[in-house]
Design an enzyme around this catalytic site. Structure first.
Site, mmCIF file in Angstrom:
data_model
loop_
_atom_site.group_PDB
_atom_site.id
_atom_site.type_symbol
_atom_site.label_atom_id
_atom_site.label_comp_id
_atom_site.label_asym_id
_atom_site.label_seq_id
_atom_site.Cartn_x
_atom_site.Cartn_y
_atom_site.Cartn_z
ATOM 1 N N GLU A 59 7.149 -1.403 -6.948
ATOM 2 C CA GLU A 59 6.490 -0.162 -6.564
ATOM 3 C C GLU A 59 5.349 -0.412 -5.572
ATOM 4 O O GLU A 59 5.102 0.416 -4.680
ATOM 5 C CB GLU A 59 5.957 0.564 -7.810
ATOM 6 C CG GLU A 59 7.020 0.850 -8.864
ATOM 7 C CD GLU A 59 8.239 1.587 -8.314
ATOM 8 O OE1 GLU A 59 8.129 2.250 -7.261
ATOM 9 O OE2 GLU A 59 9.309 1.491 -8.937
ATOM 10 N N HIS A 62 6.836 -0.489 -2.112
ATOM 11 C CA HIS A 62 7.029 0.866 -1.578
ATOM 12 C C HIS A 62 5.715 1.416 -1.024
ATOM 13 O O HIS A 62 5.652 1.924 0.102
ATOM 14 C CB HIS A 62 7.521 1.808 -2.682
ATOM 15 C CG HIS A 62 8.963 1.660 -3.034
ATOM 16 N ND1 HIS A 62 9.973 1.668 -2.105
ATOM 17 C CD2 HIS A 62 9.586 1.543 -4.246
ATOM 18 C CE1 HIS A 62 11.141 1.550 -2.714
ATOM 19 N NE2 HIS A 62 10.926 1.459 -4.016
#
Length: 266
Positions: A59, A62
């Protein structure tokens, strides 16, 4: 230039993540040394902690890519701190992936950070933001499997070897599942910027159910068998044999008692 618009506190590594990292190190040491009375417990804790670390890095990739792409809001949302509690869907991002590992030994992807796509300019940037997460899993798989494909297993205790093999399996499954061009998964996010508006409008209602669709497909025996044939082929190319995979999963699921004989040197 973009990172200068985020405050230092927005990029400071969270104590929560550091705690998870410390847990990974301690349980990795316990797995390596055989310190635990029950080796399976050490493997379980080590693999679970390392899996959560990989989810956080997924994450973060991202968010960091989105930051450089133009979404400066990711800093204020806490996404750059690696704190899993800051994710928009902690249940989907951490809890469910861990449960799927415990139940089925599959690195099922989750949903997590919210990117303000309107701030991103350029289709390539949108695709790269979506690809950054699963590429992190690819890198994690390469690191976990390095002792195997480098033929550097001499002196590596069996328990640690099997734990690395299972971790590599989780990362490979996560990368492949994430790269599927299914609405709601990163693979669709890679191709979505290149689709026509009409196709995107037709697909949009199905996005919340993409993960459930993939999970349901994996329950179909023929699909499950084909999927794991691909996984086995990739792991074999990385130097990980079926025994490594089986013993890694057996030690991880120690409560089933299927790990008998795995730690006996040939």
């Amino acid at each position: 230039m973009t990172t200068a618009t985020t405050r230092p506190a927005d990029r400071r590594i969270s104590p929560v993540f550091l705690g998870i990292l410390a847990m990974t190190a301690v349980t990795g040491w316990a797995t390596w040394t055989g310190f635990a009375a029950q080796p399976g417990i050490a493997v379980f804790l080590f693999v679970t902690a390392a899996w959560i670390v990989s989810l956080c890095l997924h994450e973060y990739a991202h968010a960091r890519t989105a930051l450089h792409g133009g979404d400066i809001t990711v800093g204020a949302k806490g996404y750059l701190t690696l704190n899993p509690l800051k994710y928009t869907h902690a249940l989907l991002s951490i809890v469910l992936p861990v449960l799927f590992v415990i139940m089925g030994g599959i690195g099922l992807p989750g949903g997590a950070v919210f990117i303000e796509r309107g701030r991103i300019r350029g289709r390539w940037r949108h695709s790269l933001i979506s690809a950054a997460g699963p590429l992190t899993n690819v890198l994690f798989a390469a690191v976990c499997s390095a002792p195997f494909w480098l033929h550097a297993l001499d002196g590596v205790p069996l328990g640690f070897r099997f734990a690395l093999a299972f971790l590599a399996l989780l990362q490979v499954t996560a990368a492949i599942l994430n790269f599927l061009p299914v609405p709601g998964l990163d693979g669709y996010g890679v191709v979505e910027p290149w689709l026509s508006r009409g196709i995107k409008r037709q697909v949009e209602p199905f996005a919340p159910f993409g993960l459930l669709f993939v999970f349901a497909l994996l329950w179909v025996p023929s699909v499950n068998s084909a999927f794991f044939d691909v996984i086995d082929t990739i792991l074999h190319a990385l130097g990980i044999n079926p025994v490594d995979q089986y013993c890694g999963q057996a030690l991880y699921r120690f409560w089933q008692g299927a790990d008998q004989g795995c730690l006996v040197s040939p």
